[in-house]
Enzyme design. Structure first.
Site, PDB file in Angstrom:
ATOM      1  N   LYS A 121       2.458  -7.201  12.412  1.00  0.00           N
ATOM      2  CA  LYS A 121       1.803  -7.426  11.111  1.00  0.00           C
ATOM      3  C   LYS A 121       2.037  -8.850  10.603  1.00  0.00           C
ATOM      4  O   LYS A 121       3.169  -9.301  10.464  1.00  0.00           O
ATOM      5  CB  LYS A 121       2.336  -6.406  10.098  1.00  0.00           C
ATOM      6  CG  LYS A 121       1.575  -6.452   8.784  1.00  0.00           C
ATOM      7  CD  LYS A 121       1.555  -5.100   8.119  1.00  0.00           C
ATOM      8  CE  LYS A 121       1.090  -5.150   6.693  1.00  0.00           C
ATOM      9  NZ  LYS A 121       0.889  -3.847   6.100  1.00  0.00           N
ATOM     10  N   ARG A 156      -2.017   5.167  20.202  1.00  0.00           N
ATOM     11  CA  ARG A 156      -1.382   6.358  20.758  1.00  0.00           C
ATOM     12  C   ARG A 156      -0.531   5.937  21.967  1.00  0.00           C
ATOM     13  O   ARG A 156      -1.024   5.207  22.834  1.00  0.00           O
ATOM     14  CB  ARG A 156      -2.492   7.296  21.202  1.00  0.00           C
ATOM     15  CG  ARG A 156      -2.012   8.651  21.559  1.00  0.00           C
ATOM     16  CD  ARG A 156      -3.223   9.542  21.693  1.00  0.00           C
ATOM     17  NE  ARG A 156      -2.914  10.697  22.466  1.00  0.00           N
ATOM     18  CZ  ARG A 156      -3.805  11.563  22.882  1.00  0.00           C
ATOM     19  NH1 ARG A 156      -5.091  11.366  22.596  1.00  0.00           N
ATOM     20  NH2 ARG A 156      -3.469  12.613  23.568  1.00  0.00           N
ATOM     21  N   ARG A 175       0.849  -1.194   0.000  1.00  0.00           N
ATOM     22  CA  ARG A 175       0.000   0.000   0.000  1.00  0.00           C
ATOM     23  C   ARG A 175       0.885   1.245   0.000  1.00  0.00           C
ATOM     24  O   ARG A 175       2.026   1.202   0.406  1.00  0.00           O
ATOM     25  CB  ARG A 175      -0.921  -0.012   1.224  1.00  0.00           C
ATOM     26  CG  ARG A 175      -2.030  -1.049   1.084  1.00  0.00           C
ATOM     27  CD  ARG A 175      -2.891  -1.103   2.331  1.00  0.00           C
ATOM     28  NE  ARG A 175      -3.508   0.176   2.598  1.00  0.00           N
ATOM     29  CZ  ARG A 175      -3.543   0.757   3.811  1.00  0.00           C
ATOM     30  NH1 ARG A 175      -3.013   0.165   4.837  1.00  0.00           N
ATOM     31  NH2 ARG A 175      -4.134   1.918   3.975  1.00  0.00           N
TER      32      ARG A 175
END
Ligand code: BTN
Length: 323
Positions: free
Chosen positions: A187, A321, A123
């Site tokens: 991932k 975050r 991507r």
């Protein structure tokens, strides 16, 4: 790169990761010891590491699983699944299907898998590292008749299909919007959709899935935290079984998606949302939005609570975050 196909008999023999004597290899391949040695050296051109121990012979440093053409095609046929193009090497399996489509040489739903990609596409114009035989490089061509408006949430449905397949194999994984497959926040797989055709009529989408299968070491080539399915499951994974599982899930889910759109999947998506109700940052170019993750809406857009206001987004990169 050495001529990959010529090395397949040797690769099939060594795939188990066990030691094989030079003599035994020579016998199976019907070649001399000197020819065996030459072929073994060519394996390093494929990025495969061969270990040799005096008195025991040769083995691959990491076991590999190759596609088994006969097995895969037979299973696909028996299950009513589409034809699979099995490519020893390609630039990109997505690009391959798009080329065939441009030449009108491919039917809708065709799948292409590759052992190696020289220019794997990720991507945002990134490269997708595609080491030989270690991982799954999978693409499937889908056809939609009602233009791009019918495609809302499609990439999330492809992600869900991969998660369904992996869950079926015993790997409880999650999704990071829009479609990164994560295991323990690392991932495991990435998905790239490429569209062509008429935006308001007949359009085609190639859905590409890159899944880390048996890779143990990326040699530092991947710049983010990653994990392979073998690491998650603690065993070497059969790419053939994995491929058919993904094909079955895609077949089921794309049919439902065509009939009912993403609305039929939103609840399921929330169940595997890696960041639901967590504090996240959405990176939109230079801009950063700090918010609470509220899942997705019926179009598959990201929902964020930004300072008490629910807002939807259909672009950007979301991350947890650090508080
Ligand atoms: C991502 O960046 O997360 C998406 C990666 C998608 C990689 C797959 S591998 C099979 C297919 N062919 C490609 O060139 N890319 C996709």
């Amino acid at each position: 790169m050495a001529q990959v196909q010529k090395l397949f008999p040797l690769l099939q023999l060594l795939a188990d990761g066990r030691f094989h004597s030079g003599e035994a290899i020579g016998e199976v391949l019907g070649v001399s010891r000197a020819a065996v040695w030459k072929k073994l050296q060519q394996l390093s051109d494929l990025g495969l590491q061969v270990e040799s121990v005096k008195g025991r012979g040769y083995c691959l440093a990491e076991p590999i699983c190759l596609f088994d053409e006969e097995n895969l095609q037979q299973f696909a046929k028996a299950q009513g699944l589409p034809l699979v193009h099995i490519l020893p090497e390609v630039d990109s399996s997505n690009a391959y299907l798009l080329r065939l489509l441009a030449e009108e040489k491919v039917a809708a739903n065709t799948v292409a898998v590759a052992e190696w990609q020289s220019a794997g596409r990720g991507r945002r114009g990134r490269q997708w590292q595609s080491p030989f035989a270690k991982n799954l490089y999978f693409s499937q061509l889908f056809c939609f008749e009602q233009g791009v408006s019918q495609l809302d949430g499609l990439s999330l449905v492809v992600g869900l299909s991969v998660v369904d397949a992996l869950t079926g194999l015993g790997c409880e994984c999650q999704l990071k919007w829009p479609n990164d497959v994560l295991y323990n926040n690392k991932k495991l797989a990435g998905i790239l959709l490429e569209m062509t055709g008429d935006p308001s009529g007949l359009c085609y989408v190639v859905a590409g899935v890159g899944l880390n299968v048996n890779m143990k070491n990326s040699g530092g080539a991947i710049d983010q935290a990653w994990v392979s399915l073998a690491q998650a499951l603690g065993e070497v994974v059969d790419k053939n079984k994995l491929t058919t599982k993904i094909m079955l899930e895609l077949q089921k889910n794309i049919a439902l998606f065509k009939a009912e759109g993403f609305a039929a999947f939103a609840q399921r998506w929330h169940k595997v949302d890696a960041f639901l109700e967590q504090q996240v940052v959405l990176h939109l170019g230079e801009k950063q939005i700090f918010a609470t993750d509220k899942g997705v809406n019926e179009k598959g857009e990201l929902l964020l609570d930004v300072d008490g206001q629910l807002q939807s987004f259909n672009g950007g990169e979301v991350s947890l975050r650090k508080l």
